[in-house]
Design a protein around this motif. Structure first.
Motif, short mmCIF file in Angstrom:
data_model
loop_
_atom_site.label_atom_id
_atom_site.label_comp_id
_atom_site.label_asym_id
_atom_site.label_seq_id
_atom_site.Cartn_x
_atom_site.Cartn_y
_atom_site.Cartn_z
N ALA A 86 2.55 -11.52 -0.87
CA ALA A 86 1.18 -11.98 -1.12
C ALA A 86 0.44 -12.17 0.20
O ALA A 86 -0.74 -11.80 0.33
CB ALA A 86 1.19 -13.27 -1.93
N LEU A 87 1.11 -12.74 1.19
CA LEU A 87 0.50 -12.94 2.50
C LEU A 87 0.12 -11.60 3.13
O LEU A 87 -0.98 -11.44 3.66
CB LEU A 87 1.45 -13.71 3.42
N LEU A 88 1.02 -10.64 3.04
CA LEU A 88 0.75 -9.31 3.58
C LEU A 88 -0.44 -8.66 2.87
O LEU A 88 -1.32 -8.08 3.50
CB LEU A 88 1.97 -8.41 3.42
N PHE A 89 -0.47 -8.81 1.55
CA PHE A 89 -1.53 -8.19 0.76
C PHE A 89 -2.90 -8.78 1.12
O PHE A 89 -3.87 -8.07 1.31
CB PHE A 89 -1.25 -8.36 -0.73
N SER A 123 -8.60 -7.03 10.25
CA SER A 123 -9.09 -6.47 11.51
C SER A 123 -10.01 -5.28 11.25
O SER A 123 -10.96 -5.05 12.00
CB SER A 123 -7.92 -6.05 12.41
N VAL A 124 -9.76 -4.55 10.16
CA VAL A 124 -10.62 -3.42 9.81
C VAL A 124 -12.04 -3.92 9.52
O VAL A 124 -13.02 -3.42 10.05
CB VAL A 124 -10.07 -2.66 8.59
N PHE A 125 -12.15 -4.95 8.68
CA PHE A 125 -13.46 -5.49 8.33
C PHE A 125 -14.11 -6.20 9.51
O PHE A 125 -15.33 -6.13 9.67
CB PHE A 125 -13.35 -6.42 7.12
N ALA A 173 -5.13 2.61 10.35
CA ALA A 173 -3.93 3.44 10.53
C ALA A 173 -2.75 2.59 10.99
O ALA A 173 -1.62 2.78 10.53
CB ALA A 173 -4.22 4.54 11.55
N ALA A 174 -3.01 1.65 11.91
CA ALA A 174 -1.93 0.77 12.39
C ALA A 174 -1.43 -0.13 11.27
O ALA A 174 -0.23 -0.40 11.19
CB ALA A 174 -2.42 -0.06 13.57
N ASP A 175 -2.32 -0.58 10.40
CA ASP A 175 -1.90 -1.39 9.25
C ASP A 175 -0.95 -0.60 8.36
O ASP A 175 0.09 -1.13 7.93
CB ASP A 175 -3.11 -1.82 8.41
N VAL A 176 -1.31 0.63 8.06
CA VAL A 176 -0.47 1.46 7.19
C VAL A 176 0.87 1.74 7.86
O VAL A 176 1.93 1.62 7.25
CB VAL A 176 -1.20 2.78 6.83
N ALA A 177 0.84 2.09 9.15
CA ALA A 177 2.07 2.44 9.87
C ALA A 177 3.03 1.27 10.01
O ALA A 177 4.25 1.47 10.07
CB ALA A 177 1.73 3.00 11.24
#
Length: 133
Positions: free
Chosen positions: A13-16, A22-24, A88-92
């Motif tokens: 939940a914390l990750l989600f 940072s993107v926003f 991209a860094a979030d996904v990776a």
């Protein structure tokens, strides 16, 4: 056993909910202002259009003086590029990038700037003083 599932659920939940901050933040950074307008001859109306109302406006010895304070931000392209890198860094990293990306966006949120200008009788700048750059 139940605590393991609860801990796993809380971590997920914390990750989600933290993923993408940072993107926003990168997209919401302040816009880049045209500081080249702070030059002799620029009409007051042009300054007001770019920077909004001055922080201070006063008359001294018959001359109008104004101080413009603002945060110098980033171009649209720079903000989009930063958001793309964060995404991209979030996904990776499965969201772990937010530990680095969010504080970085909070730190690199533009530079405070201030200029004092005075005007001639035609409401055009006749003198510029950089107060904070």
């Amino acid at each position: 056993m139940m605590y393991k599932h609860l801990a796993g659920f809380l971590f997920a939940a914390l990750l989600f909910f933290s993923s993408g901050c940072s993107v926003f933040m990168a997209i919401d950074q302040p816009d880049k202002k045209n500081v080249d307008l702070f030059r002799v001859g620029t009409p007051r109306s042009v300054l007001l259009g770019e920077f909004g109302a001055p922080a201070v406006s006063e008359t001294r010895s018959g001359r109008k003086y104004e101080i413009f304070k603002f945060v110098q931000g980033y171009s649209t392209g720079a903000k989009a590029g930063r958001a793309l890198v964060h995404g991209a860094a979030d996904v990776a990293t499965f969201g772990l990038w937010e530990v680095v990306g969010t504080p970085a966006e909070a730190i690199f949120s533009g530079d405070e700037m201030a200029y004092e200008v005075s005007y001639d009788q035609d409401n055009k700048i006749d003198e510029v003083t950089t107060l904070k750059e």
